[in-house]
Design a protein around this motif. Structure first.
Motif, PDB file in Angstrom:
ATOM      1  N   ASP A 166     -72.783   4.493  -3.897  1.00 48.94           N
ATOM      2  CA  ASP A 166     -73.897   4.702  -4.832  1.00 48.94           C
ATOM      3  C   ASP A 166     -73.425   4.986  -6.259  1.00 48.94           C
ATOM      4  O   ASP A 166     -74.238   5.001  -7.179  1.00 48.94           O
ATOM      5  CB  ASP A 166     -74.817   5.842  -4.357  1.00 48.94           C
TER       6      ASP A 166
ATOM      7  N   THR B  70     -77.805  10.241  -1.745  1.00 45.41           N
ATOM      8  CA  THR B  70     -78.384  11.045  -0.664  1.00 45.41           C
ATOM      9  C   THR B  70     -77.261  11.697   0.137  1.00 45.41           C
ATOM     10  O   THR B  70     -77.412  12.807   0.645  1.00 45.41           O
ATOM     11  CB  THR B  70     -79.280  10.162   0.226  1.00 45.41           C
TER      12      THR B  70
ATOM     13  N   ASP C  39     -82.859   8.594   1.817  1.00 50.42           N
ATOM     14  CA  ASP C  39     -82.511   7.621   0.774  1.00 50.42           C
ATOM     15  C   ASP C  39     -83.662   6.685   0.389  1.00 50.42           C
ATOM     16  O   ASP C  39     -83.423   5.562  -0.019  1.00 50.42           O
ATOM     17  CB  ASP C  39     -81.259   6.810   1.171  1.00 50.42           C
TER      18      ASP C  39
ATOM     19  N   HIS D 293     -82.806  11.057  -3.202  1.00 48.04           N
ATOM     20  CA  HIS D 293     -82.466  11.242  -4.625  1.00 48.04           C
ATOM     21  C   HIS D 293     -83.153  10.208  -5.528  1.00 48.04           C
ATOM     22  O   HIS D 293     -82.624   9.902  -6.611  1.00 48.04           O
ATOM     23  CB  HIS D 293     -80.936  11.214  -4.811  1.00 48.04           C
ATOM     24  N   HIS D 294     -84.289   9.642  -5.078  1.00 46.77           N
ATOM     25  CA  HIS D 294     -85.052   8.749  -5.962  1.00 46.77           C
ATOM     26  C   HIS D 294     -86.152   9.550  -6.658  1.00 46.77           C
ATOM     27  O   HIS D 294     -86.664  10.517  -6.097  1.00 46.77           O
ATOM     28  CB  HIS D 294     -85.680   7.599  -5.171  1.00 46.77           C
TER      29      HIS D 294
ATOM     30  N   ASP E 113     -75.173   4.220   1.052  1.00 42.43           N
ATOM     31  CA  ASP E 113     -75.739   5.571   1.000  1.00 42.43           C
ATOM     32  C   ASP E 113     -76.768   5.768   2.110  1.00 42.43           C
ATOM     33  O   ASP E 113     -76.837   6.843   2.723  1.00 42.43           O
ATOM     34  CB  ASP E 113     -76.377   5.795  -0.386  1.00 42.43           C
TER      35      ASP E 113
HETATM   36 MN    MN Z   1     -78.932   6.182  -2.554  1.00 42.13          MN
END
Ligand code: MN
Ligand code: 5GP
Length: 356
Positions: free
Chosen positions: A178, A146, A99, A125-126, A35
């Motif tokens: 992912d 991501t 990411d 996307h965390h 990712d």
């Molecule tokens: Mn990721």
């Protein structure tokens, strides 16, 4: 056709930032995965087509099974090319961070980046991005990857039509890796709308899957056998397991970066298993890398924050420990003891009971 997840205001702001930038540096996290590299090269392709001068810098080496991507050989590795990386960072008018949610995930490069005065955009996307470190943040923890977010941003900017074949391949790769090739975090129907769009660009997803998954040495296959047969410790009552690999064992199987990929997922194949923990001595630094995977609601990210100086997603998280392997194993035991009650309750059985 996609349910919008970016507001028109956000899209307009991102467009303005891109329009006003000429020298763009794209960064991803340490020990980049599919990712990280897929989203970085996907955005690189997009911005290059917009006429930008773009460079991707990764903190360190990424596995061989990602090197098929177009321009993967142009990714600059910070730990091997520090002078060139510093020059690019100093002359950048925009740094895009992909990411990861915190500059500490860049290791040494994070300090350099925090000193730069140009705009810093986070696309990630965390959970819980470090808001103080970025000019503009697009964080969507609900998305699979991501890469999915990058596609959606390109869509919001009205540019899917001009998305290149290479970018389509890159973005597919990150969505696939992912989600464990669409076996977790992948129930959103829009994800498959995006994939069908990428297939329309001509990508061969079956070939990409093979390039990523069937690209290992014979030694790695034997290593998996060794880990599962000799090293895996199962705690049946806790629905959990641990394996801990020392440097000498890695050397025995001629370990190269990427060889550990996916092995931590394997114990989850045991019926009712909830948590898999892997410890590995780093081959370059005196530290232990921790990887955790779970199913359903067990929060690997909280476990890693509490015990392993790390974080990540609910079902996939990691961290590092600066101690001996024996001490690290003791910390794992303490972590399991702390989370005992959650681990012992068998969700599968409970839901069966509830249903009857
Ligand atoms: Mn990721
Ligand atoms: P892996 O187990 O594949 O190394 O990492 C799984 C996920 O855990 C990554 O995608 C990342 O979100 C998170 N992760 C891994 N290592 C670390 C770490 O040292 N710190 C933090 N904050 N997250 C990590």
């Amino acid at each position: 056709m996609l349910k919008p997840i970016v507001s028109p205001q956000e899209a307009a702001k991102l467009k303005k930032i891109f329009d006003e930038s000429k020298n763009v540096v794209i960064l991803c996290h340490t020990s980049p995965d599919g990712d990280a590299i897929g989203s970085s090269l996907g955005l690189y392709e997009y911005l290059k087509r917009k006429g930008k001068n773009v460079n991707v810098i990764a903190p360190n080496y990424f596995p061989d099974f990602l090197h098929w991507m177009k321009d993967a050989d142009k990714v600059i590795l910070f730990d091997r090319h520090k002078a060139q990386s510093y020059t690019l960072l100093k002359t950048a008018d925009l740094i895009c961070c992909l990411d990861f949610n915190d500059l500490s995930r860049l290791d040494e490069m994070g300090t350099a980046v925090s000193r730069m005065h140009c705009r810093r955009v986070l696309i990630d996307h965390h959970l819980n991005p470090d808001k103080s470190k970025f000019t503009f943040i697009i964080s969507r923890p609900e998305l699979s990857s991501t890469c999915e977010l990058v596609f959606r941003l390109i869509d919001a900017l009205g540019d899917v039509k001009s998305l290149s074949f290479a970018a389509a391949e890159d973005l597919y790769a990150g969505m696939a890796t992912d989600t464990g090739f669409f076996t977790f975090n992948s129930n959103n129907p829009d994800l498959f709308v995006i994939i069908s769009e990428l297939l329309r660009k001509g990508i061969d997803k079956d070939a990409i899957n093979r390039k990523i998954q069937n690209n290992y040495s014979a030694d790695r296959l034997k290593f998996i056998g060794y880990v599962l047969y000799e090293k895996l410790e199962i705690f049946p009552d806790l629905h959990a397991s641990l394996f801990a690999i020392r440097k000498e064992e890695l050397a025995q199987f001629h370990y190269v970066k990427g060889d550990m990929e996916g092995i931590v997922n394997m114990p989850l194949q045991i019926k009712g298993h909830k948590l898999s923990i892997a410890l590995r001595e780093d081959t370059e630094k005196p530290l232990i890398r921790v990887s955790t995977r779970s199913v359903d609601d067990f929060p690997c990210n909280l476990l890693c924050e509490q015990f392993f100086n790390g974080g990540g997603h609910k079902n996939a998280a990691g961290g590092t420990l600066e101690c001996s392997m024996d001490e690290a194993i003791a910390i794992v035991h303490k972590a399991l003891e702390t989370w005992k009650d959650t681990l012992m309750s068998a969700d599968g059985e409970k839901s069966k009971e509830e249903a009857s």
